[in-house]
Design a protein around this motif. Sequence first.
Motif, PDB file in Angstrom:
ATOM      1  N   VAL A 107     -25.317  83.025 -37.643  1.00 14.60           N
ATOM      2  CA  VAL A 107     -24.814  83.871 -38.422  1.00 14.60           C
ATOM      3  C   VAL A 107     -23.526  84.626 -38.302  1.00 14.60           C
ATOM      4  O   VAL A 107     -23.309  84.975 -37.246  1.00 14.60           O
ATOM      5  CB  VAL A 107     -26.048  85.365 -38.668  1.00 14.60           C
ATOM      6  N   GLN A 108     -22.777  84.741 -39.495  1.00 17.11           N
ATOM      7  CA  GLN A 108     -21.483  85.275 -39.349  1.00 17.11           C
ATOM      8  C   GLN A 108     -21.445  86.598 -39.758  1.00 17.11           C
ATOM      9  O   GLN A 108     -21.698  87.070 -40.827  1.00 17.11           O
ATOM     10  CB  GLN A 108     -20.392  84.245 -40.269  1.00 17.11           C
ATOM     11  N   CYS A 109     -20.914  87.374 -38.805  1.00 22.33           N
ATOM     12  CA  CYS A 109     -20.930  88.874 -39.127  1.00 22.33           C
ATOM     13  C   CYS A 109     -19.945  89.273 -40.409  1.00 22.33           C
ATOM     14  O   CYS A 109     -18.699  88.755 -40.578  1.00 22.33           O
ATOM     15  CB  CYS A 109     -20.277  89.534 -37.918  1.00 22.33           C
ATOM     16  N   THR A 154     -36.691  93.017 -34.057  1.00 22.63           N
ATOM     17  CA  THR A 154     -35.905  94.302 -33.929  1.00 22.63           C
ATOM     18  C   THR A 154     -34.617  94.025 -34.785  1.00 22.63           C
ATOM     19  O   THR A 154     -34.336  92.779 -34.772  1.00 22.63           O
ATOM     20  CB  THR A 154     -35.609  94.644 -32.680  1.00 22.63           C
ATOM     21  N   GLU A 155     -33.923  95.135 -34.861  1.00 17.82           N
ATOM     22  CA  GLU A 155     -32.545  94.867 -35.783  1.00 17.82           C
ATOM     23  C   GLU A 155     -31.503  94.296 -34.488  1.00 17.82           C
ATOM     24  O   GLU A 155     -31.630  94.481 -33.606  1.00 17.82           O
ATOM     25  CB  GLU A 155     -31.732  96.222 -36.091  1.00 17.82           C
ATOM     26  N   VAL A 156     -31.040  93.155 -35.140  1.00 17.31           N
ATOM     27  CA  VAL A 156     -29.988  92.592 -34.355  1.00 17.31           C
ATOM     28  C   VAL A 156     -28.351  92.954 -34.740  1.00 17.31           C
ATOM     29  O   VAL A 156     -28.079  92.777 -35.901  1.00 17.31           O
ATOM     30  CB  VAL A 156     -30.229  90.869 -34.376  1.00 17.31           C
ATOM     31  N   ALA A 157     -27.857  93.357 -33.647  1.00 13.07           N
ATOM     32  CA  ALA A 157     -26.443  93.933 -33.838  1.00 13.07           C
ATOM     33  C   ALA A 157     -25.494  92.995 -33.459  1.00 13.07           C
ATOM     34  O   ALA A 157     -25.671  91.986 -32.427  1.00 13.07           O
ATOM     35  CB  ALA A 157     -26.268  95.113 -33.206  1.00 13.07           C
ATOM     36  N   CYS A 158     -24.421  92.783 -34.081  1.00 11.27           N
ATOM     37  CA  CYS A 158     -23.137  91.812 -33.763  1.00 11.27           C
ATOM     38  C   CYS A 158     -22.502  92.316 -32.212  1.00 11.27           C
ATOM     39  O   CYS A 158     -22.571  93.496 -31.937  1.00 11.27           O
ATOM     40  CB  CYS A 158     -22.018  92.217 -34.625  1.00 11.27           C
ATOM     41  N   ALA A 159     -22.677  91.253 -31.449  1.00  7.85           N
ATOM     42  CA  ALA A 159     -22.194  91.524 -30.077  1.00  7.85           C
ATOM     43  C   ALA A 159     -20.730  92.041 -29.947  1.00  7.85           C
ATOM     44  O   ALA A 159     -20.402  92.715 -28.979  1.00  7.85           O
ATOM     45  CB  ALA A 159     -22.446  90.484 -29.074  1.00  7.85           C
ATOM     46  N   VAL A 160     -19.945  91.846 -31.051  1.00  3.41           N
ATOM     47  CA  VAL A 160     -18.399  92.214 -30.860  1.00  3.41           C
ATOM     48  C   VAL A 160     -18.424  93.774 -31.353  1.00  3.41           C
ATOM     49  O   VAL A 160     -17.746  94.347 -30.817  1.00  3.41           O
ATOM     50  CB  VAL A 160     -17.784  91.100 -31.666  1.00  3.41           C
ATOM     51  N   CYS A 161     -18.644  93.744 -32.631  1.00  2.93           N
ATOM     52  CA  CYS A 161     -18.495  95.078 -33.427  1.00  2.93           C
ATOM     53  C   CYS A 161     -19.583  96.044 -33.711  1.00  2.93           C
ATOM     54  O   CYS A 161     -19.533  97.223 -34.025  1.00  2.93           O
ATOM     55  CB  CYS A 161     -17.634  94.748 -34.653  1.00  2.93           C
ATOM     56  N   GLY A 162     -20.862  95.425 -33.337  1.00  2.72           N
ATOM     57  CA  GLY A 162     -22.152  96.333 -33.464  1.00  2.72           C
ATOM     58  C   GLY A 162     -22.698  96.407 -34.812  1.00  2.72           C
ATOM     59  O   GLY A 162     -23.610  97.154 -35.118  1.00  2.72           O
ATOM     60  N   THR A 187     -24.802  95.444 -38.136  1.00  2.00           N
ATOM     61  CA  THR A 187     -26.238  94.866 -38.146  1.00  2.00           C
ATOM     62  C   THR A 187     -25.977  93.268 -38.792  1.00  2.00           C
ATOM     63  O   THR A 187     -25.508  93.151 -39.836  1.00  2.00           O
ATOM     64  CB  THR A 187     -27.206  95.626 -38.972  1.00  2.00           C
ATOM     65  N   LEU A 188     -26.691  92.549 -37.945  1.00  2.00           N
ATOM     66  CA  LEU A 188     -26.761  90.968 -38.659  1.00  2.00           C
ATOM     67  C   LEU A 188     -28.103  90.866 -39.164  1.00  2.00           C
ATOM     68  O   LEU A 188     -28.114  89.900 -40.022  1.00  2.00           O
ATOM     69  CB  LEU A 188     -26.522  89.991 -37.574  1.00  2.00           C
ATOM     70  N   ALA A 189     -29.017  91.092 -38.516  1.00  2.00           N
ATOM     71  CA  ALA A 189     -30.441  90.920 -39.096  1.00  2.00           C
ATOM     72  C   ALA A 189     -31.352  92.162 -39.264  1.00  2.00           C
ATOM     73  O   ALA A 189     -31.183  92.852 -38.142  1.00  2.00           O
ATOM     74  CB  ALA A 189     -30.887  89.696 -38.523  1.00  2.00           C
ATOM     75  N   ARG A 190     -32.301  92.287 -40.004  1.00  2.00           N
ATOM     76  CA  ARG A 190     -33.325  93.339 -40.038  1.00  2.00           C
ATOM     77  C   ARG A 190     -34.519  92.609 -40.045  1.00  2.00           C
ATOM     78  O   ARG A 190     -34.885  91.909 -40.978  1.00  2.00           O
ATOM     79  CB  ARG A 190     -33.098  94.118 -41.307  1.00  2.00           C
ATOM     80  N   GLU A 234     -28.067  90.028 -42.943  1.00  2.00           N
ATOM     81  CA  GLU A 234     -26.932  90.789 -43.392  1.00  2.00           C
ATOM     82  C   GLU A 234     -25.525  89.740 -43.511  1.00  2.00           C
ATOM     83  O   GLU A 234     -25.042  90.064 -44.562  1.00  2.00           O
ATOM     84  CB  GLU A 234     -26.574  92.097 -42.677  1.00  2.00           C
ATOM     85  N   GLY A 235     -25.156  89.058 -42.576  1.00  2.00           N
ATOM     86  CA  GLY A 235     -24.336  88.181 -42.582  1.00  2.00           C
ATOM     87  C   GLY A 235     -24.576  86.936 -43.297  1.00  2.00           C
ATOM     88  O   GLY A 235     -25.667  86.605 -43.782  1.00  2.00           O
TER      89      GLY A 235
END
Length: 72
Positions: free
Chosen positions: A8-10, A25-33, A35-38, A47-48
């Motif tokens: 998934v691309q942020c 659980t919600e998955v956050a981008c490792a770089v900017c934080g 949300t990528l997935a809910r 989300e991306g």
Amino acid sequence: MAGNFYKVQCPDCDNEQVVFGKAATEVACAVCGATLARPTGGDAEFEGEVIETVERRSASSRTESDETVEAQ
């Protein structure tokens, strides 16, 4: 548990990250934080942009090292 992994691309920083398709659980981008997935109770809502489906490992594609570990 059956499920696929997706790259998934942020939407904020364009980082590409692999996410499980049934995330609990919600998955956050490792770089900017961002949300990528809910979680939705089934397949996650991304989300991306989904870039590709990463091939999932099936039970029939077990390696010799997996079998060695189980035998011990």
